[in-house]
Design a protein around this motif. Structure first.
Motif, PDB file in Angstrom:
ATOM      1  N   GLN A  32       0.824  -1.201   0.000  1.00 46.56           N
ATOM      2  CA  GLN A  32       0.000   0.000   0.000  1.00 46.56           C
ATOM      3  C   GLN A  32       0.869   1.265   0.000  1.00 46.56           C
ATOM      4  O   GLN A  32       0.444   2.321  -0.462  1.00 46.56           O
ATOM      5  CB  GLN A  32      -0.915  -0.025   1.224  1.00 46.56           C
ATOM      6  CG  GLN A  32      -1.902   1.116   1.340  1.00 46.56           C
ATOM      7  CD  GLN A  32      -2.748   0.997   2.603  1.00 46.56           C
ATOM      8  OE1 GLN A  32      -2.390   0.283   3.540  1.00 46.56           O
ATOM      9  NE2 GLN A  32      -3.860   1.703   2.640  1.00 46.56           N
ATOM     10  N   SER A  33       2.099   1.127   0.526  1.00 48.92           N
ATOM     11  CA  SER A  33       3.033   2.248   0.551  1.00 48.92           C
ATOM     12  C   SER A  33       3.744   2.447  -0.778  1.00 48.92           C
ATOM     13  O   SER A  33       4.592   3.337  -0.893  1.00 48.92           O
ATOM     14  CB  SER A  33       4.071   2.033   1.660  1.00 48.92           C
ATOM     15  OG  SER A  33       3.451   1.921   2.914  1.00 48.92           O
ATOM     16  N   GLY A  34       3.447   1.602  -1.738  1.00 49.76           N
ATOM     17  CA  GLY A  34       4.097   1.717  -3.039  1.00 49.76           C
ATOM     18  C   GLY A  34       5.412   0.986  -3.123  1.00 49.76           C
ATOM     19  O   GLY A  34       6.181   1.200  -4.072  1.00 49.76           O
ATOM     20  N   LEU A  35       5.691   0.115  -2.165  1.00 51.11           N
ATOM     21  CA  LEU A  35       6.954  -0.616  -2.153  1.00 51.11           C
ATOM     22  C   LEU A  35       6.887  -1.798  -3.109  1.00 51.11           C
ATOM     23  O   LEU A  35       5.863  -2.487  -3.217  1.00 51.11           O
ATOM     24  CB  LEU A  35       7.265  -1.117  -0.737  1.00 51.11           C
ATOM     25  CG  LEU A  35       7.544  -0.029   0.303  1.00 51.11           C
ATOM     26  CD1 LEU A  35       7.550  -0.614   1.704  1.00 51.11           C
ATOM     27  CD2 LEU A  35       8.869   0.658   0.004  1.00 51.11           C
ATOM     28  N   SER A  36       7.999  -2.063  -3.773  1.00 52.34           N
ATOM     29  CA  SER A  36       8.078  -3.190  -4.702  1.00 52.34           C
ATOM     30  C   SER A  36       8.327  -4.486  -3.944  1.00 52.34           C
ATOM     31  O   SER A  36       8.763  -4.487  -2.792  1.00 52.34           O
ATOM     32  CB  SER A  36       9.204  -2.964  -5.706  1.00 52.34           C
ATOM     33  OG  SER A  36      10.461  -2.990  -5.038  1.00 52.34           O
ATOM     34  N   SER A  37       8.084  -5.596  -4.601  1.00 51.84           N
ATOM     35  CA  SER A  37       8.331  -6.894  -3.961  1.00 51.84           C
ATOM     36  C   SER A  37       9.820  -7.067  -3.667  1.00 51.84           C
ATOM     37  O   SER A  37      10.192  -7.714  -2.685  1.00 51.84           O
ATOM     38  CB  SER A  37       7.820  -8.026  -4.854  1.00 51.84           C
ATOM     39  OG  SER A  37       8.441  -7.974  -6.136  1.00 51.84           O
ATOM     40  N   GLU A  38      10.681  -6.478  -4.506  1.00 51.48           N
ATOM     41  CA  GLU A  38      12.125  -6.569  -4.245  1.00 51.48           C
ATOM     42  C   GLU A  38      12.488  -5.849  -2.947  1.00 51.48           C
ATOM     43  O   GLU A  38      13.286  -6.352  -2.153  1.00 51.48           O
ATOM     44  CB  GLU A  38      12.884  -5.970  -5.431  1.00 51.48           C
ATOM     45  CG  GLU A  38      14.417  -6.129  -5.360  1.00 51.48           C
ATOM     46  CD  GLU A  38      15.104  -5.034  -4.560  1.00 51.48           C
ATOM     47  OE1 GLU A  38      16.140  -5.316  -3.931  1.00 51.48           O
ATOM     48  OE2 GLU A  38      14.592  -3.906  -4.539  1.00 51.48           O
ATOM     49  N   MET A  39      11.905  -4.668  -2.732  1.00 56.19           N
ATOM     50  CA  MET A  39      12.181  -3.911  -1.507  1.00 56.19           C
ATOM     51  C   MET A  39      11.688  -4.665  -0.282  1.00 56.19           C
ATOM     52  O   MET A  39      12.309  -4.607   0.796  1.00 56.19           O
ATOM     53  CB  MET A  39      11.526  -2.539  -1.579  1.00 56.19           C
ATOM     54  CG  MET A  39      12.139  -1.580  -2.591  1.00 56.19           C
ATOM     55  SD  MET A  39      13.851  -1.146  -2.195  1.00 56.19           S
ATOM     56  CE  MET A  39      13.616  -0.214  -0.696  1.00 56.19           C
ATOM     57  N   LEU A  40      10.579  -5.367  -0.415  1.00 59.38           N
ATOM     58  CA  LEU A  40      10.000  -6.055   0.734  1.00 59.38           C
ATOM     59  C   LEU A  40      10.846  -7.242   1.190  1.00 59.38           C
ATOM     60  O   LEU A  40      10.615  -7.776   2.277  1.00 59.38           O
ATOM     61  CB  LEU A  40       8.577  -6.528   0.400  1.00 59.38           C
ATOM     62  CG  LEU A  40       7.560  -5.426   0.092  1.00 59.38           C
ATOM     63  CD1 LEU A  40       6.196  -6.023  -0.165  1.00 59.38           C
ATOM     64  CD2 LEU A  40       7.489  -4.426   1.233  1.00 59.38           C
ATOM     65  N   LYS A  41      11.792  -7.655   0.365  1.00 58.96           N
ATOM     66  CA  LYS A  41      12.667  -8.770   0.743  1.00 58.96           C
ATOM     67  C   LYS A  41      13.917  -8.306   1.496  1.00 58.96           C
ATOM     68  O   LYS A  41      14.690  -9.126   1.967  1.00 58.96           O
ATOM     69  CB  LYS A  41      13.089  -9.533  -0.518  1.00 58.96           C
ATOM     70  CG  LYS A  41      11.936 -10.201  -1.241  1.00 58.96           C
ATOM     71  CD  LYS A  41      12.414 -10.830  -2.532  1.00 58.96           C
ATOM     72  CE  LYS A  41      11.235 -11.425  -3.320  1.00 58.96           C
ATOM     73  NZ  LYS A  41      11.677 -11.994  -4.620  1.00 58.96           N
ATOM     74  N   ARG A  42      14.096  -7.001   1.596  1.00 56.96           N
ATOM     75  CA  ARG A  42      15.311  -6.470   2.220  1.00 56.96           C
ATOM     76  C   ARG A  42      15.218  -6.490   3.746  1.00 56.96           C
ATOM     77  O   ARG A  42      14.114  -6.514   4.306  1.00 56.96           O
ATOM     78  CB  ARG A  42      15.538  -5.036   1.748  1.00 56.96           C
ATOM     79  CG  ARG A  42      15.890  -4.895   0.278  1.00 56.96           C
ATOM     80  CD  ARG A  42      16.215  -3.454  -0.056  1.00 56.96           C
ATOM     81  NE  ARG A  42      16.714  -3.293  -1.407  1.00 56.96           N
ATOM     82  CZ  ARG A  42      17.319  -2.199  -1.863  1.00 56.96           C
ATOM     83  NH1 ARG A  42      17.484  -1.142  -1.047  1.00 56.96           N
ATOM     84  NH2 ARG A  42      17.765  -2.138  -3.102  1.00 56.96           N
ATOM     85  N   PRO A  43      16.387  -6.436   4.420  1.00 53.46           N
ATOM     86  CA  PRO A  43      16.354  -6.266   5.875  1.00 53.46           C
ATOM     87  C   PRO A  43      15.750  -4.912   6.227  1.00 53.46           C
ATOM     88  O   PRO A  43      15.949  -3.920   5.514  1.00 53.46           O
ATOM     89  CB  PRO A  43      17.820  -6.342   6.282  1.00 53.46           C
ATOM     90  CG  PRO A  43      18.587  -5.980   5.047  1.00 53.46           C
ATOM     91  CD  PRO A  43      17.766  -6.493   3.899  1.00 53.46           C
ATOM     92  N   VAL A  44      15.014  -4.865   7.307  1.00 55.45           N
ATOM     93  CA  VAL A  44      14.326  -3.648   7.723  1.00 55.45           C
ATOM     94  C   VAL A  44      15.151  -2.916   8.778  1.00 55.45           C
ATOM     95  O   VAL A  44      15.546  -3.511   9.795  1.00 55.45           O
ATOM     96  CB  VAL A  44      12.925  -3.957   8.269  1.00 55.45           C
ATOM     97  CG1 VAL A  44      12.286  -2.704   8.866  1.00 55.45           C
ATOM     98  CG2 VAL A  44      12.042  -4.517   7.163  1.00 55.45           C
ATOM     99  N   VAL A  45      15.398  -1.649   8.538  1.00 50.49           N
ATOM    100  CA  VAL A  45      16.014  -0.778   9.544  1.00 50.49           C
ATOM    101  C   VAL A  45      14.954   0.199  10.021  1.00 50.49           C
ATOM    102  O   VAL A  45      14.445   1.013   9.238  1.00 50.49           O
ATOM    103  CB  VAL A  45      17.224  -0.015   8.978  1.00 50.49           C
ATOM    104  CG1 VAL A  45      17.731   1.017   9.988  1.00 50.49           C
ATOM    105  CG2 VAL A  45      18.336  -0.982   8.613  1.00 50.49           C
ATOM    106  N   GLY A  46      14.584   0.081  11.285  1.00 51.88           N
ATOM    107  CA  GLY A  46      13.654   1.033  11.864  1.00 51.88           C
ATOM    108  C   GLY A  46      14.360   2.343  12.181  1.00 51.88           C
ATOM    109  O   GLY A  46      15.562   2.367  12.467  1.00 51.88           O
TER     110      GLY A  46
END
Length: 571
Positions: A32-46
């Protein structure tokens, strides 16, 4: 990241009874934020940010957040920022200290509850950095502290002004009749003219230095001014490093950085920079989250062997921007090198010793003195014990008048902040420069919630007669930007039955900094009678955070944390 741990958005799934559905739903809303599936596979930094319209010191935070995101994206991570409580020092009633633990709980729970592999903590104003470090210490997510940085002092009528030591200097002159109402209003508009925290070695700057000394901030970032381009570069570098930590098979967590050895390093730095008395409470709370105690007797032992090296207000003449230009905290650490535990790891992935060996050795000796040529031979803080403070009290001797260190005085007692406000400037007040001003019921569990009221004003009739300092004693705190011969954090406090609450007008009190003593010279039989006549404690507040606060608050010597948030002390 250990191979058996989930990464990024797979971490800490919301419970729906079906893990696959939970991940599917999470990714759906993330898209919903416009993120791609590739971005969603990355490690998350809060990115935990504490910006607020009630916190003007943090007005540069949006720019820092964007720079952190840039660093995270460049290193292959997915940055997700989120808000926490923001504590603007001069905007909170009764005091920001009351809400430090609430913010720490907010940070801890959000770090636990939200999916992130590492976090960058963005704070600055006095209580935000300790709250973030307390929360991170408990959650133990790989974390980097990024401070917003100090404001710049600016020239005004032939001198530089910066909050807030100069605030207090001019206010004292105004109370003494040396500055007019028109002049004080003009000064008001010149004290804080850029983004950032107080430009002197107040609590915010002290906590920035402590975060770097603990190894929780990138090297060289504590003193960079808020409006300097290096501050933005530090944010980008923090984002990059957070991704490296997230991807590491053995990430550096707060539990590896906050150790007895690193805490002792931080205490050495606190003493050498002439840092804020508040920082001792905060460092005690941060260390306490890892089960590490800081006995005040140990503080004295370190203080006796740690010289004051930094010439900054309120104990000197310079500002934080000058410390940055002089070599930053690294210059101080190099001078303290023989006293430090150099094998302590840092968030940068190197030990403290490795960091110092790789740094340039230039330093401006006008700001950072050599170890062999200190400003003062002993550290800035000293703990006092005695019949008035069985569990200790603190004096910032680097900001005090040594002529007042060994004396006995008559107590002039104020039973509350309201009593202080009502009588301190009364021309009929029975007070002389040799008396000791005593403020009661301003400690951690009092209705006042331990405000920065320990800097009791000089009674106006004495101020106008030229008195600049006198001994002041309380269970309150004082701003790191303040100065004077002020005994603080008396423990136990008045509100829980401490001896401070038994002091009466005319009692004799003996102060001996050399002897590390503060004693009430009243016989035990009289004190027992006074104790028996004390009114019962008022009932706790009926509801909400105020009730939790009063029921769970520890005393100053334990860092004013909540008792249920601390693990057992390490042996």
């Amino acid at each position: 990241m250990p191979p058996d741990e989930p990464l990024g958005l797979q971490r800490g799934l919301t419970h729906y009874g079906d893990a696959d559905f939970s991940l599917y739903l999470r990714r759906s809303f993330a898209r919903q934020s416009g993120l791609s599936s590739e971005m969603l596979k990355r490690p998350v930094v809060g990115i935990a940010q504490s910006t607020s319209g009630f916190n003007p010191c943090h007005r540069s935070t949006p720019e820092l957040v964007e720079a952190i995101k840039r660093g995270v994206l460049a290193a292959g991570g997915l940055p997700l920022d989120f808000p926490t409580i923001s504590l603007g020092e001069s905007f909170l009633n009764p005091t920001s200290m009351k809400f430090r633990n609430l913010m720490a709980m907010d940070v801890e729970e959000m770090l636990r509850a939200q999916p992130m592999d590492a976090v960058v903590l963005v704070g600055g104003c006095d209580k935000t950095v300790p709250a973030q470090l307390m929360g991170a210490a408990s959650a133990d997510v790989p974390a980097i502290q990024l401070v917003v940085g100090p404001m710049l002092p600016m020239p005004w009528r032939g001198e530089r002004l910066g909050a807030c030591t100069d605030c207090r200097r001019f206010w004292a002159r105004f109370r003494a009749g040396e500055v007019s109402a028109a002049e004080i209003e003009a000064v008001e508009g010149q004290l804080a003219v850029t983004a950032g925290t107080c430009s002197v070695m107040g609590t915010a700057s002290t906590m920035a230095a402590i975060a770097e000394a603990l190894g929780l901030s990138l090297p060289g970032t504590a003193a960079i001014p808020a409006v300097h381009a290096d501050r933005i570069r530090a944010a980008e570098a923090s984002g990059r490093r957070a991704v490296e930590m997230a991807l590491s098979p053995d990430p550096v967590r707060p539990s590896r950085l906050i150790t007895p050895q690193s805490v002792e390093n931080a205490l050495r730095v606190l003493l050498a920079i002439g840092g804020s008395t508040n920082a001792l409470i905060h460092l005690t709370a941060i260390a306490g989250r890892r089960g590490i105690e800081i006995p005040l007797e140990r503080l004295n032992a370190l203080s006796d062997t740690t010289p004051v090296l930094v010439d900054l207000k309120p104990t000197g003449q310079h500002y934080m921007a000058d410390l940055h230009a002089a070599g930053g905290l690294g210059a101080v650490l190099r001078e303290l090198k023989p006293l430090l535990h150099l094998d302590c790891p840092t968030v940068a992935g190197q030990t403290l010793g490795e960091r110092l060996a790789a740094e340039p050795d230039w330093v401006d000796r006008g700001v950072v003195h050599a170890f062999a040529d200190p400003i003062r031979a002993q550290g800035g803080l000293v703990a006092l014990f005695g019949s008035l403070a069985p569990r200790g009290a603190i004096l910032k001797r680097s900001a005090a008048d040594p002529q007042l260190f060994e004396r006995t005085g008559r107590a002039v007692v104020f039973s509350s902040l309201e009593d202080l406000a009502a009588r301190i400037d009364d021309p009929a007040l029975d007070v002389t420069p040799d008396d000791f001003l005593v403020l009661q019921n301003a400690g951690p569990t009092s209705a006042a919630a331990m405000p920065e009221a320990g800097y009791l004003p000089i009674p106006q009739k004495l101020a106008r007669a030229g008195v600049k300092d006198m001994v002041r004693i309380s269970d309150a705190r004082m701003s790191g930007t303040a100065y004077g011969t002020i005994v603080l954090h008396v423990a136990p406090e008045s509100a829980v039955g401490g001896p401070l609450g038994l002091v009466r007008n005319g009692d004799r009190i003996r102060l001996s900094v050399a002897g590390r003593r503060i004693d009430l010279l009243v016989d035990e039989a009289e004190l027992a009678a006074r104790r028996a006549a004390q009114p019962p404690a008022p009932p706790p507040p009926a509801r909400g955070y105020a009730r939790l606060y009063q029921q769970s608050m520890l005393q100053a010597d334990a860092g004013c944390d909540f008792d249920f948030l601390r693990p057992p002390a390490q042996p």
